[in-house]
Enzyme design. Structure first.
Site, PDB file in Angstrom:
ATOM      1  N   GLU A 141       0.876  -1.153   0.000  1.00  0.00           N
ATOM      2  CA  GLU A 141       0.000   0.000   0.000  1.00  0.00           C
ATOM      3  C   GLU A 141       0.926   1.219   0.000  1.00  0.00           C
ATOM      4  OE1 GLU A 141      -2.671  -0.707   3.326  1.00  0.00           O
ATOM      5  OE2 GLU A 141      -3.514   1.281   2.956  1.00  0.00           O
ATOM      6  N   LYS A 170       4.004   0.175  10.370  1.00  0.00           N
ATOM      7  CA  LYS A 170       4.176   1.426   9.622  1.00  0.00           C
ATOM      8  C   LYS A 170       3.639   2.608  10.415  1.00  0.00           C
ATOM      9  CE  LYS A 170       2.764  -0.160   5.451  1.00  0.00           C
ATOM     10  NZ  LYS A 170       2.229  -0.111   4.098  1.00  0.00           N
ATOM     11  N   ARG A 173       5.006 -13.158   9.268  1.00  0.00           N
ATOM     12  CA  ARG A 173       5.715 -11.914   9.002  1.00  0.00           C
ATOM     13  C   ARG A 173       6.992 -11.863   9.826  1.00  0.00           C
ATOM     14  NH1 ARG A 173       3.440  -6.768   9.385  1.00  0.00           N
ATOM     15  NH2 ARG A 173       1.680  -7.501   8.228  1.00  0.00           N
TER      16      ARG A 173
HETATM   17  P1  ATP Z   1      -0.407  -1.969   6.835  1.00  0.00           P
HETATM   18  O1  ATP Z   1      -0.364  -2.005   8.318  1.00  0.00           O
HETATM   19  O2  ATP Z   1      -0.451  -0.595   6.274  1.00  0.00           O
HETATM   20  O3  ATP Z   1      -1.331  -2.938   6.175  1.00  0.00           O
HETATM   21  P2  ATP Z   1       1.671  -3.692   5.910  1.00  0.00           P
HETATM   22  O4  ATP Z   1       2.931  -3.803   6.694  1.00  0.00           O
HETATM   23  O5  ATP Z   1       0.755  -4.835   5.780  1.00  0.00           O
HETATM   24  O6  ATP Z   1       1.016  -2.424   6.485  1.00  0.00           O
HETATM   25  P3  ATP Z   1       1.639  -3.437   3.038  1.00  0.00           P
HETATM   26  O7  ATP Z   1       2.085  -2.288   2.253  1.00  0.00           O
HETATM   27  O8  ATP Z   1       0.218  -3.839   2.964  1.00  0.00           O
HETATM   28  O9  ATP Z   1       2.064  -3.142   4.514  1.00  0.00           O
HETATM   29  O10 ATP Z   1       2.576  -4.681   2.760  1.00  0.00           O
HETATM   30  C1  ATP Z   1       2.963  -5.125   1.493  1.00  0.00           C
HETATM   31  C2  ATP Z   1       3.335  -6.568   1.557  1.00  0.00           C
HETATM   32  O11 ATP Z   1       4.401  -6.765   2.474  1.00  0.00           O
HETATM   33  C3  ATP Z   1       2.175  -7.401   2.042  1.00  0.00           C
HETATM   34  O12 ATP Z   1       2.091  -8.567   1.234  1.00  0.00           O
HETATM   35  C4  ATP Z   1       2.524  -7.730   3.452  1.00  0.00           C
HETATM   36  O13 ATP Z   1       1.989  -8.956   3.835  1.00  0.00           O
HETATM   37  C5  ATP Z   1       4.054  -7.761   3.408  1.00  0.00           C
HETATM   38  N1  ATP Z   1       4.624  -7.438   4.711  1.00  0.00           N
HETATM   39  C6  ATP Z   1       4.368  -6.345   5.455  1.00  0.00           C
HETATM   40  N2  ATP Z   1       5.016  -6.413   6.626  1.00  0.00           N
HETATM   41  C7  ATP Z   1       5.718  -7.581   6.644  1.00  0.00           C
HETATM   42  C8  ATP Z   1       6.580  -8.233   7.582  1.00  0.00           C
HETATM   43  N3  ATP Z   1       6.874  -7.695   8.761  1.00  0.00           N
HETATM   44  N4  ATP Z   1       7.114  -9.419   7.227  1.00  0.00           N
HETATM   45  C9  ATP Z   1       6.837  -9.968   6.034  1.00  0.00           C
HETATM   46  N5  ATP Z   1       6.027  -9.420   5.111  1.00  0.00           N
HETATM   47  C10 ATP Z   1       5.463  -8.234   5.399  1.00  0.00           C
HETATM   48 MG    MG Z   2      -1.218  -4.430   4.515  1.00  0.00          MG
END
Ligand code: ATP
Ligand code: MG
Length: 560
Positions: free
Chosen positions: A40, A276, A266
Site C-alpha cells: 500500500e 508502519k 511476518r
Molecule cells: P499496513 O499495516 O499498512 O497494512 P503492511 O505492513 O501490511 O502495512 P503493506 O504495504 O500492505 O504493509 O505490505 C505489502 C506486503 O508486504 C504485504 O504482502 C505484506 O503482507 C508484506 N509485509 C508487510 N510487513 C511484513 C513483515 N513484517 N514481514 C513480512 N512481510 C510483510
Molecule cells: Mg497491509
C-alpha cells in the site's frame, strides 16, 4: 560491488517453494508461476517488506515466472506519490525488477465495479443503509452469531439503483455501503456480510475525482490478483482468516483466473518495530531524523546506515519462511552484513577516539612509509601508503595506565606492535587534573619493522592501529546503537519510554587516513579493528565525508 547472482548460494527450500514446485510438477497453473508484491503506498518499506519482496520476486526468479509490482491503492485518503517512488526504488535496489508488470489496484476500479453489479444481480450483494456503528453491533462477536441487517433483503432492482446512485455521488460518506451477502452466522467474522464498497468523497491520487466509492481491500485485492492471472498470492498470516473471503470473491465473480492464497509468518526483529503506523510516529514526533534515519528498520534507513542489498537478501534467505510467528534476533541481520562486507569492503584506518602517542626516539622531521593492504585476502585490490612519523594517533581505549588482567595493548613499560609498522615500548604518559590521559609516550625499535627479517624476534601480544598526526584528518563519525533498549518495543503499550537514549553518538574528532576524505557517498569501508562504516549519502560533502557506523566487527552487544 555486489556479487553476480550466479555466485549466490541456491535459496533454502521452504513450504511455499515446495507448493510452487509441486504445482509446476502437476501442471496446476499450466506451468506458469506468477506472484506479486502488493504494498500500500502509505509509508516507506521496511525490512519486513524485504522478506516479502525476496520471497515473491525470488519465486519468480527461481521458477522461471514473473512477479508483478502492484500498488494496493484502494484508500484515497492515506496514499501519496512520494511513497510510490520510494517503494519502486527500494525494490530495484534490492536487486529485483518487474519488467512491464507494474500495476495498481486502481487500474481495476472499473472491473471491481462491474463485478459488484454482477454480485448484486446474482443476489450476492446488497446496499446496506445501517450506520457503521449499527453494522458493527449487528455483526455479533466470536461467541454470538450476527443478526441480518433490515436492508439485507432489498430487491435486486433497489440495490442496483442505490449502488448506481452511490457511484453518481448522491450520498454522503457512510450513508450506505455495499456488502457481500454471505452468512451472518459464519464462525468466521470475515464472512458475515463483509463490506465490498464504501463511499469516500476524496480525490484519488491516480483516478482524481472519477470515483467517490472505493472497493474494500479484500475485494479489490482478490479482483486484482484474478485480473493479473496471479498463480500464487502470497501474504502474511493475519490474512489467513480472510482466505475464505478471497476464495468467495474469485469463485463467485466471473473472473478470468482463479489464484490461490498462501500465508507465511511476518518478520519481527528484536530492538525495533515493524508497524508502519508506529514508524510514522517515530518520524513525526522527531524521535529519529526522518524515514531514512540510519537507526530506522526502513530500507532507506538501513541503506543509509550501510546495509547492502546483498546483506538483506542473505538475511531473508537465512531466516527462511515459515508458518509460525517468531521474533528474529537482530544479531542475525548484523552477521549478514558482516559476512557481506567482509568480502566487499575496502580496508581503511580510522582512529575513532584519538589520543596522541609520541615516539620519543623518532626524529620529528622524518617519515617512514609503511604499506597496508586494501583487503587482506585480495592482493589484486592493491595496497596503500601509511606514513609513520614521530606523532601518532592511537585509540584511547588501546592504552591503560593501570592495565586490567588480560589487557594486551599499550601500558606503561609494555610493548605492542603498531600494525604494518614498528614495535614500540611505552615510556610514560601525561594526564589532566581529572586523570584523563592527554598524551602517551613510547620508543620504537627501528629493526622491528613489519615484513623485515628482524620483526620476528619481537614477541608481542598486542597489534594496534594508528595514524600519523601529520597525515590524517578529523571527520564526523556517527556511531549507532539499537534504537530501543527493549527487545520487543512493538509489543509494549507505549514504545516511547523504551527508546535507547544513547542510540546515536556523534564525534567530530575521529581521525582518518587522508585518502579517505575522497570516499564516495554510499561507499563501504572496514576501519580495521573497529567495524564497517558507510559514507553518509545525505550529509557528506566533497572532501568532507561523514561516516556512519554500520556494524561493529564483533557482536559486542552480547558482552554488555
Ligand atoms: P499496513 O499495516 O499498512 O497494512 P503492511 O505492513 O501490511 O502495512 P503493506 O504495504 O500492505 O504493509 O505490505 C505489502 C506486503 O508486504 C504485504 O504482502 C505484506 O503482507 C508484506 N509485509 C508487510 N510487513 C511484513 C513483515 N513484517 N514481514 C513480512 N512481510 C510483510
Ligand atoms: Mg497491509
Amino acid at each position: 560491488m555486489s556479487k553476480p547472482e550466479s555466485a549466490a548460494p541456491a535459496p533454502a527450500s521452504n513450504f511455499i517453494r515446495n507448493i510452487v514446485a509441486e504445482d509446476l510438477q502437476a501442471n496446476t497453473h499450466g506451468g506458469r508461476v506468477a506472484t506479486r508484491f502488493p504494498p500500500e503506498p502509505n509509508g516507506y518499506l521496511h525490512i519486513g517488506h524485504a522478506k516479502s519482496i525476496c520471497l515473491n520476486f525470488g519465486l519468480a526468479r527461481d521458477f522461471g515466472g514473473v512477479c508483478h509490482m502492484r500498488f494496493d491503492d484502494t484508500n484515497p485518503t492515506k496514499e501519496d506519490t512520494e511513497y510510490v517512488e520510494s517503494i519502486l526504488d527500494a525494490v530495484q535496489w534490492l536487486g529485483f525488477g518487474w519488467g512491464e508488470h507494474l500495476y495498481y489496484a486502481s487500474d481495476y476500479f472499473e472491473k471491481c465495479y462491474e463485478y459488484a453489479e454482477f454480485l448484486i444481480g446474482a443476489g450476492k450483494a446488497y446496499v446496506d443503509s445501517l450506520s457503521a456503528e449499527d453494522i458493527r453491533a449487528y455483526r455479533g462477536n466470536l461467541t454470538e452469531p450476527g443478526k441480518p441487517s433490515p436492508y439485507r433483503d432489498r430487491s435486486v432492482e433497489e440495490n442496483l439503483d442505490l449502488f448506481r446512485r452511490m457511484r453518481a455521488g448522491e450520498f454522503a460518506d457512510g450513508q450506505h455501503v455495499l456488502r457481500a451477502r454471505i452468512d451472518m452466522a459464519s464462525p468466521n467474522m470475515n464472512l458475515r456480510d463483509p463490506a465490498l464498497y464504501r463511499i469516500r468523497h476524496h480525490p484519488h491520487w491516480r483516478t482524481g475525482n472519477t470515483w467517490c466509492i472505493y472497493p474494500m481491500y479484500d475485494f479489490a485485492h482478490a479482483v486484482s490478483d484474478a485480473q493479473e492471472r496471479i498463480t500464487h498470492s502470497v501474504c502474511t498470516l493475519e490474512f489467513e482468516d480472510h482466505r475464505p473471503l478471497y476464495d468467495w470473491v474469485v469463485e463467485t465473480c466471473p473472473v478470468p483466473y482463479r489464484p490461490r492464497q498462501y500465508e507465511f509468518a511476518r518478520l519481527n526483529l528484536t530492538y525495533t518495530m515493524m508497524s508502519k503506523r508506529k514508524l510514522l510516529e517515530l518520524v513525526v514526533e522527531c524521535h529519529v531524523d526522518g524515514w531514512d534515519d540510519p537507526r530506522m528498520p526502513t530500507i532507506v534507513g538501513l541503506r543509509r546506515r550501510g546495509y547492502t542489498a546483498g546483506a538483506l537478501r542473505l538475511f531473508c534467505d537465512r531466516i527462511g519462511v515459515s508458518k509460525s510467528d517468531s521474533l528474529i534476533d537482530v544479531s542475525v541481520l548484523e552477521d549478514c552484513l558482516r559476512d557481506d562486507l567482509n568480502e566487499e569492503a575496502r580496508r581503511g584506518v580510522a582512529v575513532i577516539d584519538p589520543v596522541r602517542l609520541v615516539i620519543e626516539n623518532f626524529p620529528s622531521d622524518a617519515t617512514e612509509i609503511c604499506h597496508a593492504p586494501n583487503h587482506p585476502q585480495k592482493a589484486d585490490w592493491g595496497q596503500r601508503e601509511i606514513p609513520f612519523t614521530r606523532e601518532l594517533w592511537i585509540e584511547r581505549e588501546d592504552f591503560m595506565a593501570e592495565p586490567s588482567k588480560g589487557f594486551f595493548r599499550l601500558t606503561p613499560g609494555g610493548m605492542v606492535r603498531l600494525r604494518y609498522a614498528f614495535v614500540v615500548k611505552c615510556t610514560g604518559f601525561t594526564a589532566d587534573a581529572d586523570g584523563r590521559v592527554t598524551e602517551v609516550r613510547a620508543e620504537y625499535f627501528p629493526d622491528s619493522r613489519s615484513g623485515t627479517p628482524g620483526a620476528d624476534t619481537y614477541k608481542v601480544k598486542g597489534n594496534m592501529h594508528w595514524l600519523s598526526v601529520a597525515h590524517s584528518q578529523a571527520v564526523e563519525v556517527r556511531e549507532y546503537d539499537r534504537l530501543f533498549s527493549d527487545p520487543n518495543p512493538g509489543a509494549a503499550d507505549d514504545f516511547r519510554p523504551l527508546l535507547n537514549p544513547r542510540s546515536i553518538t556523534v564525534r567530530h574528532d575521529s581521525q582518518v587516513e587522508v585518502g579517505l576524505l575522497a570516499a564516495a557517498p554510499g561507499s563501504h569501508w572496514q576501519f580495521e579493528r573497529k567495524g564497517y562504516f558507510c559514507v553518509d549519502s545525505r550529509d557528506s560533502q566533497p572532501g568532507k565525508p561523514v561516516f556512519n557506523l554500520a556494524v561493529s566487527l564483533k557482536d559486542t552487544w552480547q558482552k554488555r
